[in-house]
Design a protein around this motif. Structure first.
Motif, PDB file in Angstrom:
ATOM      1  N   LYS A 278     -92.947  11.658  19.576  1.00 16.14           N
ATOM      2  CA  LYS A 278     -93.214  11.102  20.899  1.00 16.14           C
ATOM      3  C   LYS A 278     -94.069   9.836  20.799  1.00 16.14           C
ATOM      4  O   LYS A 278     -93.818   8.851  21.507  1.00 16.14           O
ATOM      5  CB  LYS A 278     -93.907  12.135  21.785  1.00 16.14           C
ATOM      6  CG  LYS A 278     -93.999  11.750  23.266  1.00 16.14           C
ATOM      7  CD  LYS A 278     -94.507  12.928  24.085  1.00 16.14           C
ATOM      8  CE  LYS A 278     -94.404  12.654  25.580  1.00 16.14           C
ATOM      9  NZ  LYS A 278     -95.319  11.620  26.042  1.00 16.14           N
ATOM     10  N   ASP A 279     -95.059   9.842  19.917  1.00 16.06           N
ATOM     11  CA  ASP A 279     -95.865   8.637  19.687  1.00 16.06           C
ATOM     12  C   ASP A 279     -94.978   7.463  19.280  1.00 16.06           C
ATOM     13  O   ASP A 279     -95.113   6.347  19.797  1.00 16.06           O
ATOM     14  CB  ASP A 279     -96.893   8.867  18.571  1.00 16.06           C
ATOM     15  CG  ASP A 279     -97.988   9.850  18.948  1.00 16.06           C
ATOM     16  OD1 ASP A 279     -98.290   9.974  20.148  1.00 16.06           O
ATOM     17  OD2 ASP A 279     -98.532  10.491  18.030  1.00 16.06           O
ATOM     18  N   ILE A 280     -94.087   7.715  18.328  1.00 14.56           N
ATOM     19  CA  ILE A 280     -93.216   6.655  17.816  1.00 14.56           C
ATOM     20  C   ILE A 280     -92.339   6.120  18.929  1.00 14.56           C
ATOM     21  O   ILE A 280     -92.198   4.895  19.112  1.00 14.56           O
ATOM     22  CB  ILE A 280     -92.359   7.183  16.647  1.00 14.56           C
ATOM     23  CG1 ILE A 280     -93.259   7.517  15.451  1.00 14.56           C
ATOM     24  CG2 ILE A 280     -91.290   6.170  16.253  1.00 14.56           C
ATOM     25  CD1 ILE A 280     -92.556   8.301  14.371  1.00 14.56           C
ATOM     26  N   LEU A 281     -91.731   7.023  19.707  1.00 17.74           N
ATOM     27  CA  LEU A 281     -90.846   6.579  20.792  1.00 17.74           C
ATOM     28  C   LEU A 281     -91.603   5.781  21.843  1.00 17.74           C
ATOM     29  O   LEU A 281     -91.122   4.740  22.313  1.00 17.74           O
ATOM     30  CB  LEU A 281     -90.162   7.786  21.428  1.00 17.74           C
ATOM     31  CG  LEU A 281     -89.092   8.464  20.583  1.00 17.74           C
ATOM     32  CD1 LEU A 281     -88.594   9.726  21.274  1.00 17.74           C
ATOM     33  CD2 LEU A 281     -87.924   7.511  20.300  1.00 17.74           C
ATOM     34  N   GLU A 282     -92.782   6.246  22.211  1.00 15.60           N
ATOM     35  CA  GLU A 282     -93.544   5.523  23.235  1.00 15.60           C
ATOM     36  C   GLU A 282     -93.911   4.124  22.754  1.00 15.60           C
ATOM     37  O   GLU A 282     -93.819   3.146  23.505  1.00 15.60           O
ATOM     38  CB  GLU A 282     -94.801   6.301  23.609  1.00 15.60           C
ATOM     39  CG  GLU A 282     -94.515   7.554  24.428  1.00 15.60           C
ATOM     40  CD  GLU A 282     -95.786   8.236  24.914  1.00 15.60           C
ATOM     41  OE1 GLU A 282     -96.867   7.616  24.817  1.00 15.60           O
ATOM     42  OE2 GLU A 282     -95.689   9.382  25.397  1.00 15.60           O
ATOM     43  N   ARG A 283     -94.311   4.005  21.492  1.00  9.55           N
ATOM     44  CA  ARG A 283     -94.706   2.699  20.970  1.00  9.55           C
ATOM     45  C   ARG A 283     -93.491   1.796  20.782  1.00  9.55           C
ATOM     46  O   ARG A 283     -93.565   0.576  21.023  1.00  9.55           O
ATOM     47  CB  ARG A 283     -95.498   2.876  19.674  1.00  9.55           C
ATOM     48  CG  ARG A 283     -96.833   3.581  19.924  1.00  9.55           C
ATOM     49  CD  ARG A 283     -97.578   3.906  18.658  1.00  9.55           C
ATOM     50  NE  ARG A 283     -98.214   2.745  18.054  1.00  9.55           N
ATOM     51  CZ  ARG A 283     -99.382   2.243  18.421  1.00  9.55           C
ATOM     52  NH1 ARG A 283    -100.050   2.783  19.423  1.00  9.55           N
ATOM     53  NH2 ARG A 283     -99.887   1.201  17.803  1.00  9.55           N
ATOM     54  N   LEU A 284     -92.367   2.366  20.388  1.00 12.37           N
ATOM     55  CA  LEU A 284     -91.123   1.603  20.286  1.00 12.37           C
ATOM     56  C   LEU A 284     -90.671   1.104  21.648  1.00 12.37           C
ATOM     57  O   LEU A 284     -90.409  -0.090  21.846  1.00 12.37           O
ATOM     58  CB  LEU A 284     -90.039   2.480  19.645  1.00 12.37           C
ATOM     59  CG  LEU A 284     -88.590   1.998  19.780  1.00 12.37           C
ATOM     60  CD1 LEU A 284     -88.391   0.665  19.075  1.00 12.37           C
ATOM     61  CD2 LEU A 284     -87.618   3.049  19.237  1.00 12.37           C
ATOM     62  N   ASN A 316     -86.704  13.060  14.120  1.00 12.69           N
ATOM     63  CA  ASN A 316     -86.732  13.590  15.484  1.00 12.69           C
ATOM     64  C   ASN A 316     -86.670  12.470  16.512  1.00 12.69           C
ATOM     65  O   ASN A 316     -85.978  12.580  17.530  1.00 12.69           O
ATOM     66  CB  ASN A 316     -87.977  14.447  15.686  1.00 12.69           C
ATOM     67  CG  ASN A 316     -87.779  15.879  15.248  1.00 12.69           C
ATOM     68  OD1 ASN A 316     -87.364  16.723  16.026  1.00 12.69           O
ATOM     69  ND2 ASN A 316     -88.049  16.155  13.979  1.00 12.69           N
ATOM     70  N   ALA A 317     -87.389  11.383  16.254  1.00 15.72           N
ATOM     71  CA  ALA A 317     -87.291  10.229  17.146  1.00 15.72           C
ATOM     72  C   ALA A 317     -85.883   9.651  17.111  1.00 15.72           C
ATOM     73  O   ALA A 317     -85.344   9.222  18.141  1.00 15.72           O
ATOM     74  CB  ALA A 317     -88.318   9.168  16.738  1.00 15.72           C
ATOM     75  N   GLY A 318     -85.258   9.662  15.928  1.00 13.66           N
ATOM     76  CA  GLY A 318     -83.906   9.128  15.789  1.00 13.66           C
ATOM     77  C   GLY A 318     -82.870   9.906  16.581  1.00 13.66           C
ATOM     78  O   GLY A 318     -81.924   9.321  17.130  1.00 13.66           O
ATOM     79  N   LYS A 319     -83.039  11.218  16.658  1.00 10.18           N
ATOM     80  CA  LYS A 319     -82.119  12.032  17.472  1.00 10.18           C
ATOM     81  C   LYS A 319     -82.180  11.603  18.938  1.00 10.18           C
ATOM     82  O   LYS A 319     -81.162  11.548  19.631  1.00 10.18           O
ATOM     83  CB  LYS A 319     -82.471  13.513  17.340  1.00 10.18           C
ATOM     84  CG  LYS A 319     -82.154  14.121  15.984  1.00 10.18           C
ATOM     85  CD  LYS A 319     -82.584  15.589  15.935  1.00 10.18           C
ATOM     86  CE  LYS A 319     -82.329  16.189  14.567  1.00 10.18           C
ATOM     87  NZ  LYS A 319     -82.795  17.611  14.502  1.00 10.18           N
TER      88      LYS A 319
END
Length: 565
Positions: A278-284, A316-319
Motif C-alpha cells: 500500500k505504501d508503494i502504491l500510494e507513493r507511485l 503484491n503492488a504489481g497485482k
C-alpha cells in the motif's frame, strides 16, 4: 545537498526519447556492489546509514586500499538475471536502472580501463551488466545504467579519491575523467544494446565541459536514451527531485522521484523497515498525480539474492497495477494539483481515476471544485463495475460508495466526463475525513515560508515546507472551502524548543488559543475545537503568540470533523 546534486534546469524532452519514462511512469532502481557484500558492517561494527556510502568518512571511513580488498570476497553465485527482470515485470515496472559504478569506483561490468571490476577482481569473474541487459531484452524490459561520473573514492583523481597514482605521481580530475570515466561511459553505451537512459549522479562542482562530453557520448551511441538531470549544468533531459521526495504540488516539466523500498539504497543487514504494498502504491500514484515518474530501489544482498520482503511487497503492488493499469500507465497529473484528504487523482483524456487511500467509514466521498458534467461514475468490484450515485452540493461532488471497500490496498472510482476536466483547485475541508493543510499551501504574513532538508540517519533525506520566524503579528493562513459548517478538532504539526502558545482563528471571528510543549522532531499537538459557522469560502490563520519564535517551525494544520448527534 543541492550543490552535490547539481543544477537541473533542463529543457523539454526530445519526443524521440523516453517513451517508457513518459508513459510507463514506474521503474526499478537497483543499488548493488561491493558495499552489498559488507551490508553496513566494517571490522565487526555496524554503521547506520545508506549502505553504498559505507566508505565515506561520515560512516566507516574505509581506506581505499582496504576497501578494494573486499572484491576478493564478492561472489554473487545466486544471481539470476531472469529472476530480477521477472520481478520488475510482474511488479508492473517498465524499465530497470542499475548501478554500473557507484562512488566506490567498482565496476559491475567488464571494463577494459580499470582492473577494479567484477570480471578481473572477484572470484565471480562474469559481467553482471551483460547478463541483466540480455535478460531485459529477452523479456522486453527497458534497461539502463546508473553511473557515478564525478565521485570515485578509489580511482586516483576522482572526486574523493586518492591524489596520487600507484607510482606516487600527482593526478588530477582530468586524469580520472580521460582515463576512466569517459571510456567507461563509452563502453556502457556501445556494448550493451539499446538502453533507456544513463543515470548520472552527484556532479557537485564538476566543470561543464566534462558533462558536455559525456552527454555527447550518449547522444552518439544511444540517440534514443535519456540523460538524467543529475548529469549537471542543465544538460540532462529531465529533472530528478530530492531522494525519496514526493512533491505536494503538481510539478511542471519532465521529472522523476527516486525512492527506496526500505531505508538504505545498498543492502544493510539490519534494515527491515520495508514499505508495504500500500505504501508503494500510494507513493507511485501520488507521484504520477503530480505529473512525474516513480522509480523505487531494491538492494540485493552480496550473494545476488533479493530480500524476500522486497519481492513480496513489489509483487503484491504489481497485482493491483495489473487490475488498474489506467491509473498509472500513460496517466497525467491531477487537475486538483494536490492530494485530497482521502487519496489522489490521475487522469487520461476525459476520465478521472480516484484512488482512495482512506476509505470513508460512512461511504461518502467528496470532491471539491469539480465543474465538469459527469457521464458515468463506477467502481470496480469482484462482481464487475457497478454504477455509483453522484450528487452536486454547493460546488462539491458527493459520491455514494459501496458499504464495503472492494480492495484491501487502494480502491478506484472512475469518473467519465463529457469534456476535459474543469476544476477549481481549492483546498476543501472534507466533512468526513481529516484534512491536512500543509505549510506549502499557506501564505505567510510577517513570517517566512521556505523548504528545509535534513537527515535523521546518514543519507536518509527528509524534506518539508515550513513557516517560521514569526514576528509579533506574524501569521500563516490558508484559503479553504467548507462544505459542512460545524466543529472541527484542530491539531498543529510543528517543531520547536520549549512551550509554545499558538492561536488559530477564522475569518468569521472564531478563535482559539493553547499552550503545548515542543521538540526538535515534528509532531502533531491538539489545540482544541474550532467552529465554522457557515459553508463556503473561509480563511483560517495560525499565529505564534508566545514562546521561542526563532526555533518554532510550523509544518501543517489538521482539521478533523467532530461527530455530534
Amino acid at each position: 545537498m543541492n550543490e552535490m546534486w547539481g543544477s537541473q534546469k533542463v529543457k523539454s524532452n526530445n519526443s524521440l526519447r523516453g517513451k517508457n519514462f513518459i508513459d510507463g511512469n514506474y521503474a526499478m532502481f537497483i543499488h548493488w556492489g561491493l558495499y552489498s557484500q559488507l551490508a553496513n558492517k566494517w571490522k565487526g561494527k555496524t554503521y547506520y546509514g545508506i549502505g553504498e556510502w559505507l566508505m565515506h568518512k561520515d560512516l566507516a571511513g574505509v581506506p581505499a586500499d582496504e576497501y578494494m580488498e573486499v572484491a576478493k570476497d564478492f561472489n554473487p553465485t545466486k544471481f539470476d538475471a531472469d529472476a530480477f527482470v521477472s520481478l520488475a515485470k510482474n511488479a508492473g515496472m517498465k524499465y530497470i536502472i542499475i548501478t554500473s559504478k557507484h562512488h566506490d569506483g567498482f565496476a559491475m561490468f567488464d571494463t577494459k580501463v580499470s582492473d577494479f571490476n567484477v570480471v578481473k577482481a572477484t572470484p565471480y569473474g562474469k559481467d553482471l551488466m551483460k547478463q541483466l541487459a540480455e535478460a531485459c531484452k529477452k523479456q522486453e524490459m527497458g534497461f539502463g545504467f546508473y553511473y557515478s561520473h564525478n565521485q570515485d573514492w578509489t580511482e586516483p583523481g576522482g572526486n574523493g579519491g586518492p591524489k596520487t597514482n600507484a607510482k606516487g605521481e600527482a593526478v588530477t580530475f582530468d586524469d580520472y575523467f580521460k582515463n576512466k570515466c569517459l571510456p567507461q561511459v563509452i563502453e556502457l553505451t556501445k556494448n550493451y544494446g539499446d538502453i533507456e537512459l544513463i543515470w548520472f549522479d552527484t556532479p557537485g562542482n564538476m566543470p561543464k565541459k566534462y558533462v558536455e562530453e559525456l552527454v555527447q557520448v550518449v547522444r552518439k551511441y544511444q540517440p534514443k536514451a535519456l540523460v538524467s538531470g543529475r548529469a549537471g549544468h542543465g544538460l540532462g533531459d529531465y529533472t530528478t527531485l530530492g531522494d525519496m521526495e514526493i512533491p505536494n504540488k503538481n510539478h511542471e516539466g519532465l521529472w522523476e522521484t527516486v525512492d527506496v523500498i526500505n531505508d538504505s539504497w545498498g543492502y544493510a543487514w539490519y534494515d527491515q523497515n520495508w514499505k508495504t504494498p500500500k505504501d508503494i502504491l500510494e507513493r507511485l500514484i501520488s507521484t504520477v498525480a503530480r505529473g512525474g515518474t516513480y522509480m523505487v530501489n531494491i538492494g540485493p544482498k552480496g550473494d545476488g539474492t533479493i530480500p524476500i520482503q522486497s519481492t513480496k511487497a513489489l509483487l503484491n503492488a504489481g497485482k493491483w497495477i495489473k487490475k488498474y493499469p489506467n491509473v498509472v500507465y500513460g496517466a497525467e497529473a491531477s487537475p486538483w494539483k494536490h492530494k485530497l484528504p482521502w487519496g489522489d487523482v490521475t487522469k487520461k483524456g476525459n476520465s478521472l481515476y480516484l484512488s482512495i487511500y482512506k476509505w470513508p467509514i460512512d461511504g461518502e466521498l467528496y470532491l471539491p471544485g469539480l465543474q465538469s458534467n459527469i457521464e458515468s461514475c463506477t467502481i470496480q468490484t469482484k462482481k464487475g463495475n457497478i454504477a455509483l450515485k453522484v450528487q452536486k452540493i454547493n460546488g462539491w461532488t458527493k459520491i455514494n460508495l459501496p458499504s464495503n471497500r472492494p480492495e484491501k490496498l487502494v480502491s478506484v472510482v472512475t469518473l467519465k466526463l463529457n469534456e476535459p476536466p474543469k476544476v477549481i483547485s481549492t483546498l476543501g475541508i472534507d466533512p468526513v475525513i481529516e484534512t491536512e493543510l500543509l505549510a506549502e499551501f499557506a501564505t505567510a504574513s510577517d513570517a517566512k515560508k521556505d523548504h528545509k532538508y535534513w537527515m535523521e540517519k546518514f543519507g536518509e533525506w527528509k524534506a518539508t515546507a515550513h513557516i517560521h520566524s514569526f514576528k509579533e503579528y506574524g501569521k500563516a493562513y490558508w484559503k479553504v472551502d467548507v462544505l459542512k459548517p460545524g466543529y472541527y478538532q484542530v491539531e498543529l504539526d510543528y517543531a520547536g524548543e520549549g512551550r509554545l502558545v499558538w492561536s488559530v482563528e477564522t475569518d468569521d471571528n472564531e478563535q482559539m488559543q493553547n499552550q503545548q510543549n515542543s521538540s526538535q522532531i515534528y509532531a502533531y499537538h491538539s489545540i482544541g475545537w474550532l467552529k465554522f459557522k457557515k459553508s463556503g469560502k473561509h480563511k483560517i490563520a495560525v499565529s505564534l503568540v508566545e514562546g521561542n519564535a526563532e526555533k518554532a517551525s510550523l509544518r501543517a494544520i489538521k482539521l478533523i470533523p467532530v461527530v455530534l448527534d
